[in-house]
Design a protein around this motif. Structure first.
Motif, PDB file in Angstrom:
ATOM      1  N   ASP A 172     -49.088  23.167   1.433  1.00  0.00           N
ATOM      2  CA  ASP A 172     -49.913  23.571   2.569  1.00  0.00           C
ATOM      3  C   ASP A 172     -50.889  24.679   2.177  1.00  0.00           C
ATOM      4  O   ASP A 172     -52.034  24.701   2.614  1.00  0.00           O
ATOM      5  CB  ASP A 172     -49.041  24.044   3.734  1.00  0.00           C
ATOM      6  N   LEU A 173     -50.432  25.597   1.332  1.00  0.00           N
ATOM      7  CA  LEU A 173     -51.299  26.677   0.869  1.00  0.00           C
ATOM      8  C   LEU A 173     -52.366  26.143  -0.084  1.00  0.00           C
ATOM      9  O   LEU A 173     -53.527  26.557  -0.022  1.00  0.00           O
ATOM     10  CB  LEU A 173     -50.465  27.767   0.195  1.00  0.00           C
ATOM     11  N   VAL A 174     -52.000  25.203  -0.926  1.00  0.00           N
ATOM     12  CA  VAL A 174     -52.978  24.565  -1.825  1.00  0.00           C
ATOM     13  C   VAL A 174     -54.042  23.864  -0.997  1.00  0.00           C
ATOM     14  O   VAL A 174     -55.242  24.027  -1.248  1.00  0.00           O
ATOM     15  CB  VAL A 174     -52.290  23.575  -2.792  1.00  0.00           C
ATOM     16  N   ALA A 175     -53.627  23.119   0.008  1.00  0.00           N
ATOM     17  CA  ALA A 175     -54.581  22.390   0.851  1.00  0.00           C
ATOM     18  C   ALA A 175     -55.509  23.349   1.595  1.00  0.00           C
ATOM     19  O   ALA A 175     -56.718  23.116   1.671  1.00  0.00           O
ATOM     20  CB  ALA A 175     -53.837  21.497   1.833  1.00  0.00           C
ATOM     21  N   ALA A 176     -54.952  24.425   2.128  1.00  0.00           N
ATOM     22  CA  ALA A 176     -55.756  25.376   2.889  1.00  0.00           C
ATOM     23  C   ALA A 176     -56.776  26.098   2.012  1.00  0.00           C
ATOM     24  O   ALA A 176     -57.866  26.437   2.470  1.00  0.00           O
ATOM     25  CB  ALA A 176     -54.848  26.389   3.584  1.00  0.00           C
ATOM     26  N   SER A 177     -56.436  26.314   0.756  1.00  0.00           N
ATOM     27  CA  SER A 177     -57.321  27.070  -0.130  1.00  0.00           C
ATOM     28  C   SER A 177     -58.268  26.190  -0.935  1.00  0.00           C
ATOM     29  O   SER A 177     -59.179  26.698  -1.596  1.00  0.00           O
ATOM     30  CB  SER A 177     -56.490  27.935  -1.081  1.00  0.00           C
ATOM     31  N   ALA A 178     -58.090  24.882  -0.899  1.00  0.00           N
ATOM     32  CA  ALA A 178     -58.846  23.984  -1.769  1.00  0.00           C
ATOM     33  C   ALA A 178     -60.351  24.025  -1.518  1.00  0.00           C
ATOM     34  O   ALA A 178     -61.137  24.143  -2.463  1.00  0.00           O
ATOM     35  CB  ALA A 178     -58.321  22.554  -1.629  1.00  0.00           C
ATOM     36  N   THR A 179     -60.772  23.949  -0.274  1.00  0.00           N
ATOM     37  CA  THR A 179     -62.210  23.933   0.021  1.00  0.00           C
ATOM     38  C   THR A 179     -62.888  25.227  -0.411  1.00  0.00           C
ATOM     39  O   THR A 179     -63.891  25.177  -1.134  1.00  0.00           O
ATOM     40  CB  THR A 179     -62.463  23.635   1.505  1.00  0.00           C
ATOM     41  N   PRO A 180     -62.376  26.409  -0.013  1.00  0.00           N
ATOM     42  CA  PRO A 180     -63.070  27.618  -0.467  1.00  0.00           C
ATOM     43  C   PRO A 180     -63.012  27.804  -1.989  1.00  0.00           C
ATOM     44  O   PRO A 180     -63.952  28.343  -2.577  1.00  0.00           O
ATOM     45  CB  PRO A 180     -62.374  28.763   0.269  1.00  0.00           C
ATOM     46  N   LEU A 181     -61.952  27.346  -2.631  1.00  0.00           N
ATOM     47  CA  LEU A 181     -61.893  27.435  -4.086  1.00  0.00           C
ATOM     48  C   LEU A 181     -62.983  26.590  -4.739  1.00  0.00           C
ATOM     49  O   LEU A 181     -63.718  27.075  -5.609  1.00  0.00           O
ATOM     50  CB  LEU A 181     -60.520  26.996  -4.600  1.00  0.00           C
ATOM     51  N   VAL A 182     -63.092  25.351  -4.322  1.00  0.00           N
ATOM     52  CA  VAL A 182     -64.094  24.462  -4.921  1.00  0.00           C
ATOM     53  C   VAL A 182     -65.505  24.978  -4.633  1.00  0.00           C
ATOM     54  O   VAL A 182     -66.341  25.056  -5.536  1.00  0.00           O
ATOM     55  CB  VAL A 182     -63.921  23.008  -4.428  1.00  0.00           C
ATOM     56  N   LEU A 183     -65.769  25.351  -3.388  1.00  0.00           N
ATOM     57  CA  LEU A 183     -67.106  25.849  -3.064  1.00  0.00           C
ATOM     58  C   LEU A 183     -67.412  27.124  -3.837  1.00  0.00           C
ATOM     59  O   LEU A 183     -68.526  27.303  -4.336  1.00  0.00           O
ATOM     60  CB  LEU A 183     -67.231  26.082  -1.555  1.00  0.00           C
ATOM     61  N   GLY A 184     -66.438  28.012  -3.953  1.00  0.00           N
ATOM     62  CA  GLY A 184     -66.641  29.248  -4.703  1.00  0.00           C
ATOM     63  C   GLY A 184     -66.881  29.006  -6.175  1.00  0.00           C
ATOM     64  O   GLY A 184     -67.734  29.647  -6.799  1.00  0.00           O
ATOM     65  N   ILE A 185     -66.145  28.077  -6.745  1.00  0.00           N
ATOM     66  CA  ILE A 185     -66.329  27.741  -8.166  1.00  0.00           C
ATOM     67  C   ILE A 185     -67.720  27.157  -8.385  1.00  0.00           C
ATOM     68  O   ILE A 185     -68.418  27.520  -9.334  1.00  0.00           O
ATOM     69  CB  ILE A 185     -65.230  26.765  -8.635  1.00  0.00           C
ATOM     70  N   LEU A 186     -68.142  26.278  -7.482  1.00  0.00           N
ATOM     71  CA  LEU A 186     -69.439  25.624  -7.651  1.00  0.00           C
ATOM     72  C   LEU A 186     -70.609  26.521  -7.260  1.00  0.00           C
ATOM     73  O   LEU A 186     -71.763  26.193  -7.570  1.00  0.00           O
ATOM     74  CB  LEU A 186     -69.480  24.317  -6.864  1.00  0.00           C
ATOM     75  N   GLU A 187     -70.330  27.639  -6.616  1.00  0.00           N
ATOM     76  CA  GLU A 187     -71.412  28.563  -6.285  1.00  0.00           C
ATOM     77  C   GLU A 187     -72.049  29.109  -7.571  1.00  0.00           C
ATOM     78  O   GLU A 187     -73.231  29.404  -7.613  1.00  0.00           O
ATOM     79  CB  GLU A 187     -70.905  29.705  -5.411  1.00  0.00           C
TER      80      GLU A 187
END
Length: 120
Positions: free
Chosen positions: A6-21
């Protein structure tokens, strides 16, 4: 350490967007970066990442294009869009609130209750 799904799922979008920023990347590079950022505690798979990338692309947060990897293989590269940057800023605000609330809870949990210290 195993990170709850659940924590992985909740953090996945901001992680990917932050990495791709920072720069556009192909999927394997994103997986590798998540592992690096987490000290190896988060081990994403293709089956977890690619549906997320496709969803973020459908939402207009990412755009993709075909490119060639360092090894000469043809790979799909993902880059954040302006809509994605706005979504990332919103998520950063949300995570800041959550992280601060958790910090306060954990900090107060480390102190003995007021009745035990005589501070009541």
């Amino acid at each position: 350490m195993r990170i709850d799904k659940d924590l992985v799922a909740a953090s996945a979008t901001p992680l990917v967007l932050g990495i791709l920023e920072g720069d556009e990347m192909h999927g394997y590079a994103i997986i590798k970066r998540v592992s690096e950022l987490s000290g190896g505690d988060m081990q994403w798979t293709d089956g977890m990442l690619y549906p997320l990338l496709h969803r973020l692309e459908r939402l207009g947060y990412l755009r993709s294009s075909w490119g060639v990897s360092e090894a000469g293989r043809r790979r799909k590269h993902y880059a954040i869009t302006e809509t994605g940057r706005a979504a990332l800023a919103e998520r950063q605000g949300q995570w800041t609130v959550v992280a601060e609330a958790l910090r306060q809870v954990w900090h107060s949990a480390q102190r003995p209750p007021a009745a035990e210290t005589g501070w009541a």
